[in-house]
Motif scaffolding. Sequence first.
Motif, mmCIF file in Angstrom:
data_model
loop_
_atom_site.group_PDB
_atom_site.id
_atom_site.type_symbol
_atom_site.label_atom_id
_atom_site.label_comp_id
_atom_site.label_asym_id
_atom_site.label_seq_id
_atom_site.Cartn_x
_atom_site.Cartn_y
_atom_site.Cartn_z
ATOM 1 N N LEU A 1 1.970 -1.053 12.969
ATOM 2 C CA LEU A 1 3.399 -0.765 13.146
ATOM 3 C C LEU A 1 4.124 -1.010 11.840
ATOM 4 O O LEU A 1 3.839 -1.975 11.140
ATOM 5 N N SER A 2 5.076 -0.140 11.550
ATOM 6 C CA SER A 2 5.903 -0.405 10.376
ATOM 7 C C SER A 2 7.036 -1.339 10.789
ATOM 8 O O SER A 2 7.222 -1.614 11.973
ATOM 9 N N SER A 3 7.805 -1.797 9.804
ATOM 10 C CA SER A 3 8.912 -2.702 10.141
ATOM 11 C C SER A 3 9.989 -1.958 10.934
ATOM 12 O O SER A 3 10.807 -2.577 11.608
ATOM 13 N N GLU B 1 4.531 3.804 14.709
ATOM 14 C CA GLU B 1 3.084 3.581 14.677
ATOM 15 C C GLU B 1 2.426 4.460 13.626
ATOM 16 O O GLU B 1 2.804 5.615 13.446
ATOM 17 N N PHE B 2 1.448 3.892 12.937
ATOM 18 C CA PHE B 2 0.697 4.665 11.949
ATOM 19 C C PHE B 2 -0.786 4.396 12.117
ATOM 20 O O PHE B 2 -1.192 3.290 12.439
ATOM 21 N N LYS B 3 -1.577 5.442 11.886
ATOM 22 C CA LYS B 3 -3.039 5.286 11.929
ATOM 23 C C LYS B 3 -3.537 5.126 10.501
ATOM 24 O O LYS B 3 -3.075 5.798 9.583
ATOM 25 N N LEU C 1 5.472 2.984 4.026
ATOM 26 C CA LEU C 1 4.140 2.846 4.601
ATOM 27 C C LEU C 1 3.382 4.177 4.575
ATOM 28 O O LEU C 1 2.178 4.205 4.320
ATOM 29 N N VAL C 2 4.105 5.272 4.793
ATOM 30 C CA VAL C 2 3.468 6.594 4.727
ATOM 31 C C VAL C 2 2.827 6.771 3.350
ATOM 32 O O VAL C 2 1.669 7.197 3.238
ATOM 33 N N LYS C 3 3.594 6.426 2.313
ATOM 34 C CA LYS C 3 3.084 6.574 0.945
ATOM 35 C C LYS C 3 1.893 5.646 0.695
ATOM 36 O O LYS C 3 0.896 6.052 0.101
ATOM 37 N N LYS D 1 14.830 3.772 -7.123
ATOM 38 C CA LYS D 1 15.298 2.713 -6.225
ATOM 39 C C LYS D 1 14.970 3.026 -4.778
ATOM 40 O O LYS D 1 14.796 2.140 -3.959
ATOM 41 N N ASP D 2 14.871 4.330 -4.502
ATOM 42 C CA ASP D 2 14.644 4.724 -3.124
ATOM 43 C C ASP D 2 13.258 4.323 -2.648
ATOM 44 O O ASP D 2 13.097 3.844 -1.538
ATOM 45 N N ILE D 3 12.273 4.551 -3.490
ATOM 46 C CA ILE D 3 10.918 4.318 -3.008
ATOM 47 C C ILE D 3 10.046 3.515 -3.955
ATOM 48 O O ILE D 3 9.259 2.688 -3.510
ATOM 49 N N LEU D 4 10.217 3.689 -5.277
ATOM 50 C CA LEU D 4 9.331 2.971 -6.198
ATOM 51 C C LEU D 4 9.427 1.454 -6.025
ATOM 52 O O LEU D 4 8.421 0.757 -5.993
ATOM 53 N N PHE D 5 10.640 0.940 -5.879
ATOM 54 C CA PHE D 5 10.803 -0.503 -5.683
ATOM 55 C C PHE D 5 10.103 -0.959 -4.406
ATOM 56 O O PHE D 5 9.476 -2.017 -4.367
ATOM 57 N N HIS D 6 10.217 -0.136 -3.358
ATOM 58 C CA HIS D 6 9.565 -0.497 -2.095
ATOM 59 C C HIS D 6 8.051 -0.479 -2.231
ATOM 60 O O HIS D 6 7.360 -1.302 -1.643
ATOM 61 N N ILE D 7 7.561 0.510 -2.994
ATOM 62 C CA ILE D 7 6.108 0.580 -3.206
ATOM 63 C C ILE D 7 5.641 -0.679 -3.942
ATOM 64 O O ILE D 7 4.619 -1.271 -3.588
#
Lengths: 253, 162
Positions: B11-13, B17-19, B57-59, B96-102
């Motif tokens: 589960l993501s936050s 659900e992800f496989k 999480l998808v990335k 900022k949108d995604i790189l920081f999260h990655i």
Amino acid sequence: MTDSRAPKRIKTTTTCEESSKCVTYCLPNEILVDIASKVASQSLADLYHLKLTSKEMMNITDDDYVYKHSYLDRVPFFRMREIPQEDSFLRRCRSSGNLESLYRQGTKEYFLDNELYLKGLGLVRLAAQKGHKRSMYAFAMIVLMRSDARKGSLGPKELEEALGYLRLLRNQKCVLKCRNEVVEFVRFLKWFMSFGLEMAPREHLCRNVPCTNTWRLRTGSWCLLTDDDDENDPNMCESCRWDLEVKEFFATI
Amino acid sequence: MSSSVEAITVLSSDGDEFKITVSAAKLSKPLNWMLEDVCFSDDCDEVPTIEVNSKTLVKVIEYCEKHAPRANSGASDSDAEELKKWDIEFMKMDVKDILFHILMAANYLHMEGLYDLACQTAADLMKGMTVSQIRKIFHIKNDFSSEEQEQLRRQHPGCSFD
């Protein structure tokens, strides 16, 4: 990667509020330090541009880890008039164990200091053991040369280590590149400090006189011009190759 | 851990659900520990939560699935070359949108390869940029007073500020 920590759930920042998009807010310091050390390992100008963006960034990037990984190749060996900022920066690099700093300081001490030369050699060796290529070459040449007054404690163990470095550099096709870089530095030391250390190559590694498998050039030219010519042919005598390397090194410094 | 399971659900936050295949999940140390600790089977209804938002999480899963075969079996040079190209494409993302999260996710999930790649990407964004350009890219607030600015300009004549 930052150090190991508890594997269980650690809450990450999932949203950056409009008011706090700033990188220093979104990312913890240890990640910023890792990014800054990547920047530092590519270009000092870029590192300084990053540092000067804000006081906060200046504090965060003032970390030993960043100094340790800083790329110093473009920093000249010597300036007529020292730049205070650069000077304190380089001092910090040295104390943080930056490999290029260790190499420069060690080589300088080895050639110029008749009391601390073994300590200098120790620094070059340390940098070599950590994978600094110029140090590998410099250490190997120092071991392979003889200077009667200062034979020091170099024995078969050091010789094996030195040959190991030369093999590694040859496999990576960068013996000539390293030679040129080390020669440049040693020549600078010689010119600037006018050291009169007597140096001579030690007796030949290859004991066969004349050697039947002696190291030859792949191409018809009469000297080794590029690293690509430096092929590791198992049929040729390796010792002769390193005898030639020492000869060339001494001819140019 | 039951060996029959090939993929697990997480589960993501955000609660989605992800496989993720087991071999891909192994790239992350904490997930690997979880795999060893918990019995995952079809009738097991415990779904672990990963404190990473869905978009990130998808990335992360995309990266894992791409890198898993190589991590598990080793690869030839041509594969490594191809993978490098893929990494560059993969990292073309908003800062900022995604790189920081990655970055946060890779750190949290102990994924050395992805973390290193993301740090390098962030560092590359600064290549040849001036001080104010870096501020803009990373949304850094200039907290120097104008006098301090002047002083810095004098102290660092080689730096480009604007």
